[in-house]
Design a protein around this motif. Structure first.
Motif, mmCIF file in Angstrom:
data_model
loop_
_atom_site.group_PDB
_atom_site.id
_atom_site.type_symbol
_atom_site.label_atom_id
_atom_site.label_comp_id
_atom_site.label_asym_id
_atom_site.label_seq_id
_atom_site.Cartn_x
_atom_site.Cartn_y
_atom_site.Cartn_z
ATOM 1 N N GLY A 201 0.975 -1.118 0.027
ATOM 2 C CA GLY A 201 -0.096 -0.051 0.114
ATOM 3 C C GLY A 201 0.683 1.220 -0.025
ATOM 4 O O GLY A 201 0.178 2.441 -0.140
ATOM 5 N N GLU A 202 2.124 1.252 0.143
ATOM 6 C CA GLU A 202 3.099 2.245 0.101
ATOM 7 C C GLU A 202 3.531 2.540 -1.291
ATOM 8 O O GLU A 202 4.240 1.638 -1.920
ATOM 9 N N LEU A 203 3.286 4.018 -1.815
ATOM 10 C CA LEU A 203 3.773 4.266 -3.133
ATOM 11 C C LEU A 203 5.267 4.348 -2.965
ATOM 12 O O LEU A 203 5.788 5.258 -2.433
ATOM 13 N N LEU A 204 5.966 3.548 -3.936
ATOM 14 C CA LEU A 204 7.408 3.399 -3.801
ATOM 15 C C LEU A 204 7.959 3.946 -5.143
ATOM 16 O O LEU A 204 9.314 4.591 -5.096
ATOM 17 N N GLN A 205 7.377 3.790 -6.175
ATOM 18 C CA GLN A 205 7.851 4.330 -7.507
ATOM 19 C C GLN A 205 6.694 5.097 -8.102
ATOM 20 O O GLN A 205 5.447 4.602 -8.200
ATOM 21 N N ASP A 206 7.039 6.162 -8.797
ATOM 22 C CA ASP A 206 6.341 7.079 -9.553
ATOM 23 C C ASP A 206 6.703 7.855 -10.609
ATOM 24 O O ASP A 206 7.440 8.765 -10.425
ATOM 25 N N GLY A 207 6.627 7.379 -11.951
ATOM 26 C CA GLY A 207 7.289 7.980 -13.143
ATOM 27 C C GLY A 207 6.768 8.156 -14.136
ATOM 28 O O GLY A 207 5.588 7.715 -14.250
ATOM 29 N N VAL A 243 13.480 2.406 -6.598
ATOM 30 C CA VAL A 243 13.827 0.636 -6.311
ATOM 31 C C VAL A 243 14.243 0.535 -4.890
ATOM 32 O O VAL A 243 14.999 1.443 -4.453
ATOM 33 N N GLY A 244 14.095 -0.663 -4.298
ATOM 34 C CA GLY A 244 14.734 -0.774 -3.043
ATOM 35 C C GLY A 244 15.986 -0.690 -2.715
ATOM 36 O O GLY A 244 16.458 -0.308 -1.549
ATOM 37 N N PHE A 245 16.870 -1.015 -3.785
ATOM 38 C CA PHE A 245 18.234 -1.059 -3.544
ATOM 39 C C PHE A 245 18.844 0.252 -3.192
ATOM 40 O O PHE A 245 19.877 0.400 -2.739
ATOM 41 N N PHE A 246 18.331 1.332 -3.946
ATOM 42 C CA PHE A 246 18.842 2.758 -3.821
ATOM 43 C C PHE A 246 18.165 3.450 -2.761
ATOM 44 O O PHE A 246 18.413 4.458 -2.377
#
Length: 297
Positions: A201-207, A243-246
Motif C-alpha cells: 500500500g505504500e507508493l514507492l515508484q512514480d514515473g 527501487v529498494g536497492f537505492f
C-alpha cells in the motif's frame, strides 16, 4: 484493443467482458502464440464483424498475456531519475541490455516466490513484438510493436552483485506481466505513460516514460541492430527511480508482501510474495550472496 489469456486461450477484453478466440470463426488465433505469430492476419480478422460469445470478466482468471515468449529482453538504467539515484546523472550510455529467461514469466495476479534476501521490485512498461524486426530504424519501430503491457522486473540483488545477472532476474515468477496487452492505438500518448509501484500500500515508484533515457523506438532500433526480434518476444523497457536497492535504508521484498504495479492506460497487476514451495540444491549458495550496500558517490 486489449488481448489477454484465460486457461491458455487468447481472449479479447472489452468493458469488463471477455470473448475467447477458440471459437470456429477464430480458431487459428486460439492461443496467444498464434495471435502474435500472425499479427497482421489477426488484425485483418479483428477488423471484421464476428459473432463472439462474451462473458463477464473475473480478473483473477487472467494469466500472463504472452505466456511463452521466445525471447525476453530487459533494459537497465533507462530513466533519468534512476540514473540520478544510481549516481550517474547526466550520462546517456548505450542501452544496458540483459535477458530474462522465458520460464520466469508469470501472470498479473500470481503469487511470486521470494527465494533469497534482497529481492527488489521494478515496475516497467513491457513491449510485445508483433512483426519481425531486423535492423529496424527508430522511425519505423512502432510498426513492429503489437502492444504494451505492465511488468515487474523482479531482481535478486545479491545474486546480481555476485555476477549472475540473468539468473538474478530469472527466478520462478520474476517476470509478472499483464493484465492484458493493449494495442498502441488505444493510448492517447503512447510516449508518456505514467507508471507506479506500491508495496503493501505504500507508493514507492512514480514515473513516466517521457523521462526515459532511450525511448521505445530507440530500444527497438538498438536491439534489432544486434539480433532480430520475433513475433511474441517481449522487452522490459526499464524502471524509474524508487527501487529498494537505492533507498536508505534499503528495502527488499519478503513473503507476505503485496506488490501492486500500474501503468496508466495499460492496467494494474497485484502479486503476493510467498515463501518457496520447495528446496533446491544450490539454495544455500545463492542465499550466501546477500546484497551489499550500494557504493556512495
Amino acid at each position: 484493443m486489449r488481448l489477454g489469456c484465460v486457461d491458455g486461450e487468447a481472449v479479447l477484453i472489452e468493458d469488463g467482458r471477455y470473448a475467447g478466440l477458440a471459437e470456429p470463426s477464430a480458431q487459428r488465433f486460439a492461443t496467444p502464440g498464434q495471435v502474435y505469430g500472425d499479427w497482421s492476419g489477426f488484425l485483418s480478422w479483428a477488423s471484421e464483424d464476428h459473432d463472439l460469445k462474451w462473458r463477464d470478466l473475473d480478473a483473477a482468471l487472467l494469466q500472463a498475456p504472452v505466456p511463452s515468449p521466445g525471447q525476453v529482453f530487459g533494459v537497465g538504467l533507462n530513466y533519468h531519475d534512476h540514473l540520478e539515484e544510481n549516481g550517474q546523472a547526466g550520462t546517456r550510455p548505450l542501452p544496458l541490455t540483459f535477458t530474462k529467461f522465458p520460464s520466469c514469466v508469470t501472470g498479473p495476479y500470481d503469487a511470486v516466490e521470494i527465494p533469497v534476501d534482497g529481492v527488489d521490485y521494478e515496475v516497467e512498461v513491457v513491449l510485445v513484438i508483433g512483426a519481425y524486426a531486423d535492423r529496424v530504424p527508430a522511425e519505423r519501430a512502432w510498426e513492429h510493436i503489437a502492444g504494451l503491457t505492465v511488468g515487474q522486473d523482479l531482481s535478486a540483488r545479491g545474486v546480481q552483485q555476485g555476477g549472475q545477472l540473468s539468473l538474478a532476474k530469472s527466478y520462478r515468477g520474476f517476470a509478472p506481466i499483464g493484465p492484458w496487452v493493449t494495442t498502441p492505438d488505444e493510448l492517447p500518448n503512447r510516449d508518456a505513460l505514467d507508471l507506479r509501484c506500491w508495496v503493501n500500500g505504500e507508493l514507492l515508484q512514480d514515473g513516466t516514460t517521457a523521462k526515459m533515457v532511450h525511448d521505445i523506438p530507440e530500444l527497438i532500433a538498438f536491439l534489432s541492430t544486434i539480433t532480430p526480434l520475433r513475433p511474441g518476444d517481449i522487452v522490459f523497457t526499464g524502471t524509474p527511480a524508487g527501487v529498494g536497492f537505492f533507498r536508505e535504508p534499503q528495502l527488499f521484498l519478503a513473503p507476505g508482501d503485496v506488490v501492486r504495479s500500474e501503468v496508466t492506460g495499460l492496467g494494474v497487476m497485484e502479486n503476493r510474495c510467498v515463501a518457496p514451495a520447495a528446496a533446491g540444491s544450490y539454495d544455500e549458495a545463492f542465499r550466501a550472496l546477500a546484497p551489499r550496500p550500494r557504493a556512495k558517490h
